[in-house]
Structures are given as C-alpha cells and as structure tokens.
Design a protein around this motif. Structure first.
Motif, PDB file in Angstrom:
ATOM      1  N   HIS A 107       0.842  -1.189   0.000  1.00 36.55           N
ATOM      2  CA  HIS A 107       0.000   0.000   0.000  1.00 36.55           C
ATOM      3  C   HIS A 107       0.878   1.239   0.000  1.00 36.55           C
ATOM      4  O   HIS A 107       1.744   1.395   0.861  1.00 36.55           O
ATOM      5  CB  HIS A 107      -0.891   0.016   1.240  1.00 36.55           C
ATOM      6  CG  HIS A 107      -1.697   1.290   1.387  1.00 36.55           C
ATOM      7  ND1 HIS A 107      -2.890   1.493   0.728  1.00 36.55           N
ATOM      8  CD2 HIS A 107      -1.464   2.432   2.108  1.00 36.55           C
ATOM      9  CE1 HIS A 107      -3.366   2.690   1.039  1.00 36.55           C
ATOM     10  NE2 HIS A 107      -2.512   3.287   1.867  1.00 36.55           N
ATOM     11  N   PHE A 109       1.287   4.789   0.986  1.00 36.64           N
ATOM     12  CA  PHE A 109       0.659   5.695   1.947  1.00 36.64           C
ATOM     13  C   PHE A 109       0.690   7.115   1.399  1.00 36.64           C
ATOM     14  O   PHE A 109       1.755   7.674   1.163  1.00 36.64           O
ATOM     15  CB  PHE A 109       1.366   5.636   3.298  1.00 36.64           C
ATOM     16  CG  PHE A 109       0.548   6.231   4.420  1.00 36.64           C
ATOM     17  CD1 PHE A 109      -0.304   5.436   5.162  1.00 36.64           C
ATOM     18  CD2 PHE A 109       0.618   7.584   4.712  1.00 36.64           C
ATOM     19  CE1 PHE A 109      -1.075   5.977   6.184  1.00 36.64           C
ATOM     20  CE2 PHE A 109      -0.146   8.132   5.718  1.00 36.64           C
ATOM     21  CZ  PHE A 109      -0.996   7.330   6.463  1.00 36.64           C
ATOM     22  N   ALA A 121      -5.638   2.076   6.169  1.00 38.34           N
ATOM     23  CA  ALA A 121      -5.470   0.666   6.538  1.00 38.34           C
ATOM     24  C   ALA A 121      -6.702  -0.143   6.156  1.00 38.34           C
ATOM     25  O   ALA A 121      -6.586  -1.239   5.595  1.00 38.34           O
ATOM     26  CB  ALA A 121      -5.199   0.542   8.035  1.00 38.34           C
ATOM     27  N   LEU A 145       3.819  -1.724   3.863  1.00 38.83           N
ATOM     28  CA  LEU A 145       3.515  -0.299   3.862  1.00 38.83           C
ATOM     29  C   LEU A 145       4.621   0.419   3.104  1.00 38.83           C
ATOM     30  O   LEU A 145       5.795   0.303   3.452  1.00 38.83           O
ATOM     31  CB  LEU A 145       3.436   0.234   5.292  1.00 38.83           C
ATOM     32  CG  LEU A 145       3.429   1.762   5.442  1.00 38.83           C
ATOM     33  CD1 LEU A 145       2.188   2.359   4.786  1.00 38.83           C
ATOM     34  CD2 LEU A 145       3.524   2.167   6.907  1.00 38.83           C
TER      35      LEU A 145
END
Length: 264
Positions: A107, A109, A121, A145
């Motif tokens: 992912h 951010f 999240a 992340l």
C-alpha cells in the motif's frame, strides 16, 4: 524513484529468520561497518510491480511463469491512499499465486488523500482480502507499507501532510487484520528529510529499503528503526524476462529457505 545517493554501508550479520517477521527484523540489527557487497552477491532476487509494469496497453500482461524461473518473490501494488486500487492487482495476484513466487501486496501511503491512518489501513485490508490475500497462507509474505516522497508539479517532494502517528495507526491495524508484522518500504534519506529522523515508528518491522546505483551502495540504516535491511530495492531500471520494459528489482538478505520461513 530517483534520489541522491548517500555513503555506502555494509551490515555483515546473516539473517537467521523464523516464520515470524518480527523475529527476522530483530535479527537484522546493525553491526559495525564492513566491506559492502553488490546486489549480485545476494542469491535471492525479486520484483515489485504495479499497473506501470504493464506498459500502456491492456493486453500487456506479465508472464508470471516466466518471471518465476529467475526470481523468488514479488511485491504487488494493491492500493494507495483511502480509495485508489491498482487496476492490475487482482489479476496479477491470482496469476502469481499459481507460480512458485512468494508474494505480498503493498500500500502506497498518501496523506494527501486523507491523514487518517486507520482509513487507509481499512482500504488496503479490504483490497488485499478481496483479491484472496490472507497473510498467513503458504507462499504469502507479510503485507507492505510503502512510505516515500510524493509527486507535486512533476517533482518528488516530502508529503507535508505526513505525521508519524498516522503510520503507527496504519501498521497496528494491518498487523491486527493479518496477524503478522508488516514490512515497511522506505529509505533512510526519506526518514531524515521528511520525518525528522523519527524512524522509531518502524522499529520491529522488517525493512525493505531503496537505494540505487548498484556497485557497493547498500542501503543506509533508517534512523531510530533499530535494524538493517531485509529487502533491498537496488535499481528502477532492471530487466526481467516476462515483464515488459524495465522496472524495480530487489534482493533478499538471506537464503531462499529463510524467505520461505517468512512466507509460512
């Protein structure tokens, strides 16, 4: 992701990983500087991909069976911010699962989307689960992340909206959902420039660090994180049979058996 190079460092501790990502991260604690090594000296190679890896056409699929002949793992972009889903993630995840490649979603951010770490999240968890990722199945590496600079006016800049507390919340929620300690992708220079050196929010997490230039330019330690790198993204111009064009290439700081233990 072109960034200025910093001085090289080599951490000589061998990884002695267990199935738990936290144990692997703890065993990568930095030791005194020794001779640096090139990416070619690490035998376990991997790639990371997103829709950009497919070129411009919808028909430009990645031949994952071919990729698996020369590589051991892949990180697939799943989501970004609080609403974006990579259009190739679901298809690529399904195709990779049919090969020997160890895999995990990541992912990006993006605090410009929302400063709420919990919202990002939830979006990531839902996207990964919808594609079939559970975090504890054979062949699944811990979720990732990705924290790095963002593009503004065709330049890579620090995301001024970023707060380390947001990242703490994101990592906590993802760990709770998948019952495994997430991997963190970043670089030492980002933590210094954009987070004021407050890398302790990443302590206890396996680190996937970017540092380009090949040769002996290994990643520098992240301030405050308390551990060295587990994965090294050493170029953004690598070629892999089965993937159109060039892209990011990585190595794992350990053996394939150690990587499998991380993906149990």
């Amino acid at each position: 992701m072109t960034m200025p190079l910093t001085s090289p460092v080599r951490v000589s501790t061998a990884l002695a990983c267990t199935a738990a990502g936290t144990a692997l991260a703890a065993l990568a604690t930095a030791v005194p500087v020794a001779q640096a090594a090139s990416p070619a000296s690490y035998s376990v190679a991997g790639v990371d991909t997103s829709h950009h890896s497919h070129g411009r056409g919808e028909k430009e699929r990645i031949d994952w069976s071919r990729v698996a002949r020369t590589h051991s793992f892949v990180f697939l972009k799943a989501s970004q911010g609080a609403g974006y889903k990579d259009p190739w993630f679901t298809r690529d995840h399904a195709a990779v699962a049919r090969t020997s490649l160890l895999r995990a979603p990541y992912h990006f951010f993006d605090p410009r989307s929302t400063g709420d770490g919990a919202a990002q999240a939830r979006h990531f968890i839902a996207t990964a689960r919808a594609a079939g990722y559970r975090g504890n199945r054979a062949g699944e590496l811990p979720p990732v992340l990705d924290v790095e600079k963002v593009r503004r006016n065709h330049r890579e800049v620090c995301p001024r909206e970023l707060r380390p507390a947001q990242l703490t919340v994101f990592l906590r929620e993802v760990r709770k959902a998948f019952k495994v300690t997430p991997i963190v992708y970043t670089r030492a220079s980002f933590v210094k420039e954009c987070m004021g050196g407050r890398g302790r929010v990443f302590a206890g997490h396996p680190l996937w660090l970017a540092r380009y230039g090949s040769g002996t330019h290994e990643p520098q330690p992240v301030p405050g994180a308390g551990s060295s790198w587990t994965f090294w993204q050493h170029t953004e111009h690598g070629r892999t049979p089965g993937i159109p064009g060039t892209g990011d290439r990585n190595v794992f700081r350990g053996s394939r058996d150690q990587l499998r233990a991380m993906a149990s």
